[in-house]
Write an enzyme that holds these catalytic residues in place. Structure first.
Site, PDB file in Angstrom:
ATOM      1  N   ASP A   1      -2.516   0.567  -9.612  1.00 49.82           N
ATOM      2  CA  ASP A   1      -2.716   1.792 -10.396  1.00 49.82           C
ATOM      3  C   ASP A   1      -2.598   1.478 -11.892  1.00 49.82           C
ATOM      4  OD1 ASP A   1      -2.232   4.233  -8.234  1.00 49.82           O
ATOM      5  OD2 ASP A   1      -1.012   2.482  -7.812  1.00 49.82           O
TER       6      ASP A   1
ATOM      7  N   HIS B   1      -6.810  -2.861  -5.603  1.00 46.46           N
ATOM      8  CA  HIS B   1      -7.572  -1.741  -5.060  1.00 46.46           C
ATOM      9  C   HIS B   1      -8.000  -0.693  -6.091  1.00 46.46           C
ATOM     10  CE1 HIS B   1      -5.964  -3.064  -1.108  1.00 46.46           C
ATOM     11  NE2 HIS B   1      -4.802  -3.150  -1.726  1.00 46.46           N
ATOM     12  N   ASP B   2      -7.018  -0.159  -6.813  1.00 52.05           N
ATOM     13  CA  ASP B   2      -7.231   1.109  -7.518  1.00 52.05           C
ATOM     14  C   ASP B   2      -8.267   1.097  -8.646  1.00 52.05           C
ATOM     15  OD1 ASP B   2      -5.507   2.295  -5.766  1.00 52.05           O
ATOM     16  OD2 ASP B   2      -3.758   2.119  -7.068  1.00 52.05           O
TER      17      ASP B   2
ATOM     18  N   THR C   1      -5.888   7.678  -6.962  1.00 51.38           N
ATOM     19  CA  THR C   1      -5.576   6.333  -6.467  1.00 51.38           C
ATOM     20  C   THR C   1      -4.203   6.274  -5.789  1.00 51.38           C
ATOM     21  OG1 THR C   1      -4.666   5.643  -8.610  1.00 51.38           O
ATOM     22  CG2 THR C   1      -7.018   5.261  -8.246  1.00 51.38           C
TER      23      THR C   1
ATOM     24  N   ASP D   1      -0.193   6.680  -8.515  1.00 53.69           N
ATOM     25  CA  ASP D   1       1.206   6.424  -8.146  1.00 53.69           C
ATOM     26  C   ASP D   1       1.601   5.007  -8.577  1.00 53.69           C
ATOM     27  OD1 ASP D   1      -0.469   5.163  -6.266  1.00 53.69           O
ATOM     28  OD2 ASP D   1       0.991   5.373  -4.640  1.00 53.69           O
TER      29      ASP D   1
ATOM     30  N   ASN E   1       3.581   4.783  -3.941  1.00 52.02           N
ATOM     31  CA  ASN E   1       4.166   3.441  -4.026  1.00 52.02           C
ATOM     32  C   ASN E   1       5.679   3.523  -4.227  1.00 52.02           C
ATOM     33  OD1 ASN E   1       2.069   1.467  -3.751  1.00 52.02           O
ATOM     34  ND2 ASN E   1       1.248   2.145  -5.717  1.00 52.02           N
TER      35      ASN E   1
ATOM     36  N   PHE F   1      -2.801   2.824   3.344  1.00 49.88           N
ATOM     37  CA  PHE F   1      -1.571   3.427   2.827  1.00 49.88           C
ATOM     38  C   PHE F   1      -1.754   4.845   2.267  1.00 49.88           C
ATOM     39  CE2 PHE F   1       1.397   4.235  -0.688  1.00 49.88           C
ATOM     40  CZ  PHE F   1       2.611   4.146  -0.027  1.00 49.88           C
ATOM     41  N   ASN F   2      -2.682   5.042   1.341  1.00 52.04           N
ATOM     42  CA  ASN F   2      -2.774   6.348   0.663  1.00 52.04           C
ATOM     43  C   ASN F   2      -3.074   7.482   1.650  1.00 52.04           C
ATOM     44  OD1 ASN F   2      -2.243   5.272  -1.842  1.00 52.04           O
ATOM     45  ND2 ASN F   2      -4.418   5.024  -2.387  1.00 52.04           N
TER      46      ASN F   2
END
Ligand code: BDR
Ligand code: CA
Length: 336
Positions: free
Chosen positions: A25, A249-250, A134, A20, A49, A175-176
């Site tokens: 990402d 993060h991703d 992700t 996203d 996102n 979040f995800n």
């Protein structure tokens, strides 16, 4: 500088990147594109996102910049299975990829739906494809629901999502998972090999001055684009989360496929909370001994931060040297 041994060794790993974009990402796409250890089959998109229209456009922007004209970008679900969409514009801005000057993508989305794309690709190549997710897990859960046999046909699933000691949307939830906990629950319950790269791990993947300096040294158009992305991301993280350097993060999920020796993981039983008043979206993690009939997943614990950034930055360097790595004429260089 750490030597990353697995690069280019053996056959590249086939992955579908379900994402996203999203600043981190975007870095994950660049890592997958620039790593000889990865064959990026397609980029599938989901709402997270930002709306799926925006995340799809952003995936097309990244594929344009990286010269991925033969990598299909396929749009997926426009919202969670049962809940209203919650975006993360406080970190990614109104476009989902705020920071650099806008780029007009020449890559356009492929026909069809991400869920069908995932099912058809995995079923056509049993045992070969790794699904890296992700964003919220809506597409992945829908693919499972449409064709449960993907659980046996996929090689493995690696996600960025969850956490065992903290949250980022709420004190309990990442979040995800928070965006679509029903989808996440289906993904954690499926009988496949699953690795969770959660916040405890990804908060070790901070983007600092050394990484920014290295991007400046690379100096290619894609490196300059990434500098502007990361500067925006850093400012957003400082304002919204009070962190000095942003956790990226991703790309951790992609890096794990490329070089698992950069990671320490531990086996755990993970349940996704879907009904708690204060804890919805929490990944409740039990590292205790395995119990018969209880599914286990691998959970990221510790990251070799230096090795991780070496992997990411050398992929960006490689992408910049490829025939592409070009930007539209409306792109101005990063601030000094
Ligand atoms: C996750 O949430 C999104 O905003 C990021 O892209 C990442 O996938 C981190 O919690
Ligand atoms: Ca994401």
């Amino acid at each position: 500088m750490r030597h990353v041994q697995q690069l280019g060794a053996g056959h590249p790993r086939k992955i579908i990147l379900d994402c996203d974009p999203g600043h981190d990402d975007a870095v994950a796409i660049a890592l997958a594109a620039g790593s000889p250890a990865i064959e990026l089959l397609s980029v599938t998109t989901v709402a997270g996102n930002q709306t799926v229209e925006k995340t799809t456009r952003n995936a097309c922007v990244m594929c344009t910049l990286l010269g991925l004209s033969n990598t299909p970008v396929v749009a997926g679900c426009s919202g969670p299975l049962v809940r209203a969409l919650r975006t993360a514009s406080e970190f990614s801005g109104a476009s989902g990829l705020d920071g650099p000057p806008p780029v007009e993508p020449t890559v356009v989305p492929a026909a069809g739906h991400a869920v069908d794309w995932i099912v058809d690709s995995v079923m056509a190549d049993p045992g070969e494809i790794t699904l890296v997710a992700t964003g919220p897990l809506t597409n992945v859960a829908m693919a499972l629901r449409k064709e449960p046999a993907i659980a046996q046909a996929v090689r493995e699933v690696v996600i960025m999502g969850g956490a065992y000691s903290r949250g980022n949307v709420t004190p309990a939830a990442e979040f995800n998972i928070y965006v679509d906990p029903e989808a996440a629950r289906a993904v954690f319950e499926a009988p496949w090999r699953l690795t969770m790269m959660g916040l405890d791990l990804t908060h070790q993947a901070t983007f600092g001055c050394d990484e920014e300096r290295r991007l400046e040294e690379i100096g290619s158009p894609i490196a300059r684009f990434m500098i502007e992305l990361m500067r925006y991301f850093r400012d957003a993280y400082r304002a919204a989360a009070g962190l000095e350097d942003p956790p990226v993060h991703d790309p951790c999920a992609v890096a794990y496929v490329i070089d698992p020796t950069l990671f320490e993981v531990a086996s755990a039983h993970v349940e996704v909370e879907t009904s708690g008043t204060w804890t919805s979206g929490m990944t409740v993690t039990d590292f205790g001994p395995a119990r018969p009939g209880v599914r286990r997943v691998d959970v990221g614990i510790k990251l070799d931060r230096e090795g991780f950034w070496e992997l990411v930055l050398s992929a960006v360097e490689r992408a910049g040297r490829s025939k592409a790595g070009s930007l539209g004429s409306n792109h101005s260089p990063a601030r000094a």
